[in-house]
Design a protein around this motif. Structure first.
Motif, PDB file in Angstrom:
ATOM      1  N   GLY A 157       0.784  -1.240   0.000  1.00  0.00           N
ATOM      2  CA  GLY A 157       0.000   0.000   0.000  1.00  0.00           C
ATOM      3  C   GLY A 157       0.811   1.282   0.000  1.00  0.00           C
ATOM      4  O   GLY A 157       0.313   2.335   0.416  1.00  0.00           O
ATOM      5  N   ALA A 158       2.052   1.232  -0.473  1.00  0.00           N
ATOM      6  CA  ALA A 158       2.920   2.421  -0.448  1.00  0.00           C
ATOM      7  C   ALA A 158       2.304   3.578  -1.242  1.00  0.00           C
ATOM      8  O   ALA A 158       2.320   4.729  -0.798  1.00  0.00           O
ATOM      9  N   GLU A 159       1.770   3.244  -2.403  1.00  0.00           N
ATOM     10  CA  GLU A 159       1.219   4.282  -3.274  1.00  0.00           C
ATOM     11  C   GLU A 159       0.031   4.989  -2.599  1.00  0.00           C
ATOM     12  O   GLU A 159      -0.059   6.219  -2.599  1.00  0.00           O
ATOM     13  N   GLU A 160      -0.817   4.206  -1.981  1.00  0.00           N
ATOM     14  CA  GLU A 160      -1.996   4.795  -1.338  1.00  0.00           C
ATOM     15  C   GLU A 160      -1.587   5.688  -0.165  1.00  0.00           C
ATOM     16  O   GLU A 160      -2.143   6.771   0.030  1.00  0.00           O
ATOM     17  N   ARG A 161      -0.604   5.221   0.603  1.00  0.00           N
ATOM     18  CA  ARG A 161      -0.129   6.051   1.730  1.00  0.00           C
ATOM     19  C   ARG A 161       0.406   7.389   1.226  1.00  0.00           C
ATOM     20  O   ARG A 161       0.137   8.438   1.792  1.00  0.00           O
ATOM     21  N   TRP A 162       1.210   7.302   0.155  1.00  0.00           N
ATOM     22  CA  TRP A 162       1.791   8.538  -0.383  1.00  0.00           C
ATOM     23  C   TRP A 162       0.687   9.505  -0.811  1.00  0.00           C
ATOM     24  O   TRP A 162       0.735  10.704  -0.521  1.00  0.00           O
ATOM     25  N   GLN A 163      -0.334   8.938  -1.479  1.00  0.00           N
ATOM     26  CA  GLN A 163      -1.453   9.779  -1.930  1.00  0.00           C
ATOM     27  C   GLN A 163      -2.171  10.437  -0.759  1.00  0.00           C
ATOM     28  O   GLN A 163      -2.519  11.621  -0.801  1.00  0.00           O
ATOM     29  N   ARG A 164      -2.393   9.655   0.293  1.00  0.00           N
ATOM     30  CA  ARG A 164      -3.125  10.196   1.444  1.00  0.00           C
ATOM     31  C   ARG A 164      -2.314  11.279   2.164  1.00  0.00           C
ATOM     32  O   ARG A 164      -2.873  12.295   2.611  1.00  0.00           O
ATOM     33  N   LEU A 165      -1.005  11.047   2.268  1.00  0.00           N
ATOM     34  CA  LEU A 165      -0.147  12.085   2.855  1.00  0.00           C
ATOM     35  C   LEU A 165      -0.246  13.365   2.026  1.00  0.00           C
ATOM     36  O   LEU A 165      -0.330  14.475   2.562  1.00  0.00           O
ATOM     37  N   ALA A 166      -0.280  13.173   0.707  1.00  0.00           N
ATOM     38  CA  ALA A 166      -0.379  14.323  -0.198  1.00  0.00           C
ATOM     39  C   ALA A 166      -1.725  15.028  -0.034  1.00  0.00           C
ATOM     40  O   ALA A 166      -1.791  16.255   0.030  1.00  0.00           O
ATOM     41  N   GLU A 167      -2.796  14.235   0.080  1.00  0.00           N
ATOM     42  CA  GLU A 167      -4.132  14.838   0.235  1.00  0.00           C
ATOM     43  C   GLU A 167      -4.213  15.689   1.501  1.00  0.00           C
ATOM     44  O   GLU A 167      -4.907  16.706   1.530  1.00  0.00           O
ATOM     45  N   LEU A 168      -3.537  15.249   2.551  1.00  0.00           N
ATOM     46  CA  LEU A 168      -3.535  16.031   3.795  1.00  0.00           C
ATOM     47  C   LEU A 168      -2.610  17.246   3.697  1.00  0.00           C
ATOM     48  O   LEU A 168      -2.536  18.046   4.627  1.00  0.00           O
ATOM     49  N   GLY A 169      -1.881  17.344   2.605  1.00  0.00           N
ATOM     50  CA  GLY A 169      -0.986  18.495   2.415  1.00  0.00           C
ATOM     51  C   GLY A 169       0.303  18.390   3.201  1.00  0.00           C
ATOM     52  O   GLY A 169       1.045  19.375   3.328  1.00  0.00           O
ATOM     53  N   LEU A 170       0.610  17.197   3.725  1.00  0.00           N
ATOM     54  CA  LEU A 170       1.710  17.096   4.687  1.00  0.00           C
ATOM     55  C   LEU A 170       3.098  17.208   4.056  1.00  0.00           C
ATOM     56  O   LEU A 170       4.060  17.524   4.745  1.00  0.00           O
ATOM     57  N   PHE A 171       3.196  16.986   2.732  1.00  0.00           N
ATOM     58  CA  PHE A 171       4.498  17.194   2.106  1.00  0.00           C
ATOM     59  C   PHE A 171       4.843  18.677   2.028  1.00  0.00           C
ATOM     60  O   PHE A 171       5.994  19.044   1.860  1.00  0.00           O
ATOM     61  N   GLY A 172       3.813  19.514   2.161  1.00  0.00           N
ATOM     62  CA  GLY A 172       4.031  20.950   1.983  1.00  0.00           C
ATOM     63  C   GLY A 172       4.093  21.745   3.273  1.00  0.00           C
ATOM     64  O   GLY A 172       4.067  22.980   3.239  1.00  0.00           O
ATOM     65  N   VAL A 173       4.188  21.073   4.407  1.00  0.00           N
ATOM     66  CA  VAL A 173       4.173  21.794   5.683  1.00  0.00           C
ATOM     67  C   VAL A 173       5.250  22.885   5.718  1.00  0.00           C
ATOM     68  O   VAL A 173       5.002  24.026   6.123  1.00  0.00           O
TER      69      VAL A 173
END
Lengths: 387, 353
Positions: B39-55
């Motif tokens: 599920g790596a891809e799904e986790r990455w997507q969800r992190l992205a949806e929460l905006g967490l890569f852009g903190v």
């Protein structure tokens, strides 16, 4: 913005004010040890000097001899205090332990009676918790305070009472309900030590001086207003006092930061010939002192935001006592063949480490042994079952 | 001076914990350990949806424009879950350092894509030779002596390696000093490389805090339930004292890591000392937690069947990443002896906050 680790301009001003005052007032020559009668008197005098500068206990309200400072100011004061190598606080049992307890549980009259004299260094306090059969198992205590008209009659034997050899007052818990067992039926009492029916006998500590004492109560009669809180509330109040002791105030981070800094200096003078592994321990000592300081700021911030100290007090007590031991054991190793030397007369640098080493051995024992603290952490924080 | 976190900061961390509870369960980690994608891809997507890569990304790059004080609890949560992906490496190591090179056109275009998670970057540094790569990486940030370079994924020679921590996907880069296009050279590149290392160390440390807490939870639950001699083994003092010592280590590692995060971008001696201290304190705590957790589980702790080893192995792996114990301990010793680091009780915060 939280996690803001910069001092405000007002905090910086307070630091320089404290620094200037200490530079002008800290005695040039070190005082005699406060475990001796002469040294105790010198330390008492120093408390009076502090009080004249309004530095007796800065976090207390002005009406009780303080200046209403917050806990961050308190830490700044302590940093400057240890930086200036100012004398030990002979009244620490009073100002750090009983003071906050009185603030929380005392009547207005009791606060007005005891706190200002405490802050002014006029009355020095000892603690009287342990009994010969009640050490770690404090609830096994037997000393009684039996109500008789308008007074309590105290009977029993307290021991290992720090400062009691020369102090004026002691606080402790007594059994007011003679039929009671364990934590019930206990009452917190304030007891004058120079008083009919109270006999104090000093106990020489490992360094040879009477740093603690045993206290014999032989039908000593004290008025009802010497009771703090209600009858039967003693255990609850004592645990609050112990929390203050293990928690924020008893052992300032600055004390260990100064020791860690001195240890680095000791490495500089002795390191060339030393076991290289000792450098790792020197660095670890500095890091642990730094960690303790940072954590104390974290605790102070949490308290200022309305939080309280619970099981953290036990985590804290283990950390500072083991840190103190590590710092001094490392120093003794660095001093090597000469570490054992006690010089006559004025203490030298090796003496300071030796005295500190001996004192550090007590750390894991007093204020509740570290074994008991680990039980507390396991049961309250990690929710492990009681034995 | 305020050493508490705000409600917003703890709420953001809680959001990541919730995500991990769904998508980074021990069952998922087990799939990773058995070689599946888990599920790596799904986790990455969800992190992205929460905006967490852009903190930590600038507002202009579509980020939240927040500070490391806002990020550190997120890294701790990533550790608690043993999150396999290099979330902190992208969001809090590569991105803030690349943001300092924003005058470069390619970097300026890349920043919003990193902040949104559509671009995925791996970070190589001489002190971090084994690189945790994101799923389907698009870019590399390459640090070498006197050179900081940006490369596309196909522009770097990387060899897959097997780690005891099979949760992550590890590669080793060869010839990092020649690949890609240099963004900075000489002393400027070295300063940026030092910040990369400090950030890597601090956020590995933050993950170790979370791992320590997780292992302490697992071990405490087990000893509450496991009975021997007719009572729970957690009622014995020998067991209690082991676990209490872990709790002490964790309590006093936390403020060290939090303080280091506030000076993650600093290059003064105090900031370097803070980063090394954080790495040492947190990995010590995590290693003690691992050692203690396996012991109190008895033979069960040594089994593949128990989930504990996923977290232990991550702790061991992170302890060598971003400067191992020897590197940070020696750097700390040097800083303490050289005289540039102010010592003493009035210098607790001797770093550029």
């Amino acid at each position: 913005m939280a996690l803001d680790l910069a001092y405000t301009p007002a905090q910086q001003r307070f630091r320089s004010e404290v620094r200037d005052w200490l530079a002008a007032h800290v005695p040039q020559a070190p005082l005699a040890t406060l475990e001796s009668e002469a040294g105790f008197a010198q330390h008492r005098e120093w408390e009076r000097t502090l009080a004249m500068g309004n530095y007796g206990m800065i976090t207390w309200p002005a009406e009780y001899g303080g200046r209403g400072a917050n806990l961050i100011d308190w830490l700044i004061f302590e940093e400057e205090y240890y930086r200036a190598r100012a004398p030990l606080r002979v009244n620490q049992n009073g100002i750090f332990l009983l003071g906050p307890t009185l603030m929380e549980f005392g009547t207005a009259a009791q606060k007005a009676r005891y706190l200002p004299k405490m802050a002014a260094g006029e009355e020095i306090w000892a603690q009287a918790w342990s009994e010969p059969q009640a050490g770690s198992d404090l609830a096994a205590l037997r000393a009684t305070a039996v109500r008789d008209g308008d007074s309590y009659v105290l009977r029993g034997h307290k021991i290992w009472s720090s400062r009691a050899a020369f102090a004026d007052w002691a606080f402790g818990i007594f059994r007011t309900d003679p039929a009671s067992e364990r934590h019930r039926g206990l009452t917190f009492m304030l007891v004058p030590l120079r008083h009919p029916g109270v006999r104090v006998r000093g106990i020489r500590q490992i360094h040879g001086e009477p740093g603690f004492a045993e206290i014999f109560f032989e039908d000593a009669r004290v008025p009802l207003d010497h009771r703090l809180g209600d009858e039967g509330q003693g255990w609850h109040i004592a645990m609050a006092t112990a929390g203050f002791e293990r928690g924020l105030m008893l052992r300032s981070p600055a004390r260990f930061q100064v020791a860690a800094q001195r240890l680095i200096d000791l490495w500089r003078s002795h390191g060339a010939e030393a076991d290289p592994a000792l450098l790792g321990r020197v660095a670890q000592g500095w890091m642990d002192a730094q960690a303790y300081a940072l954590n104390t700021y974290r605790t102070a911030s949490r308290l200022m935001a309305g939080g309280s100290i619970g099981v953290e007090a036990s985590l804290n007590k283990i950390f500072w006592s083991e840190l103190d031991l590590d710092l001094h054991r490392t120093a003794m190793s660095l001093l090597g063949a000469r570490a054992e030397l006690v010089s006559a007369g004025a203490p030298g640098p090796a003496d300071d480490w030796l005295e500190g080493f001996l004192f550090s051995l007590a750390g894991p024992i007093y204020a509740g042994t570290n074994e008991i603290q680990r039980n507390v952490i396991a049961e309250r924080l990690l929710e492990l079952p009681r034995a | 001076m305020d050493f508490t976190f705000t409600e917003e900061q703890t709420m953001m961390a809680a959001a990541l914990r919730e995500l991990a509870t769904d998508l980074c369960t021990p069952a998922v980690l087990r799939q990773r350990f058995e070689g599946a994608e888990g599920g790596a891809e799904e986790r990455w997507q969800r992190l992205a949806e929460l905006g967490l890569f852009g903190v930590l990304a600038p507002l202009a790059a579509g980020g939240m424009g927040l500070t490391d004080a806002d990020f550190v609890l997120l890294a701790e949560e990533a550790g608690r879950a043993a999150l396999p992906e290099p979330f902190a490496e992208q969001a809090a190591v590569a991105l803030p350092v690349l943001a300092r090179c924003g005058a470069d056109r390619e970097v300026a275009d890349l920043l919003p894509r990193l902040a949104s998670g559509t671009a995925r970057i791996a970070v190589a540094h001489p002190r971090n030779p084994l690189v945790n790569v994101p799923p389907s990486p698009t870019h590399w940030l390459l640090c070498s002596q006197g050179r900081l370079a940006l490369a596309t994924a196909d522009g770097v020679q990387a060899v897959e390696r097997s780690s005891v921590d099979a949760g992550r996907r590890i590669v080793e880069v060869s010839a990092a000093g020649e690949a890609g296009r240099a963004l900075a050279q000489g002393t400027r590149a070295d300063a940026l490389g030092a910040e990369v290392l400090a950030r890597g160390a601090i956020y590995a440390a933050a993950q170790c805090l979370g791992l320590t807490a997780r292992m302490l939870d697992i071990a405490s639950s087990y000893v509450r339930e496991r009975n021997q001699f007719g009572r729970p083994v957690g009622s014995y003092q020998a067991v209690k004292h082991h676990l209490a010592s872990v709790a002490v280590k964790l309590e006093f590692a936390r403020p060290v890591v939090y303080a280091a995060a506030t000076c993650a971008a600093g290059t003064d001696p105090g900031s370097l000392a803070a980063a090394s201290h954080a790495k040492l304190a947190a990995t010590d705590a995590a290693e003690l937690a691992a050692r203690t957790a396996i012991q109190v589980h008895g033979a069960m702790g040594y089994s593949w069947e128990l989930d504990l080893h996923f977290y232990m192995k991550r702790a061991w792996a992170l302890s060598g990443a971003w400067g191992d114990r020897s590197f940070h301990a020696r750097r700390m010793q040097r800083l303490l002896l050289e005289g540039a680091l102010p010592l003493g009780p009035d210098h607790t915060f001797a770093f550029s906050a």
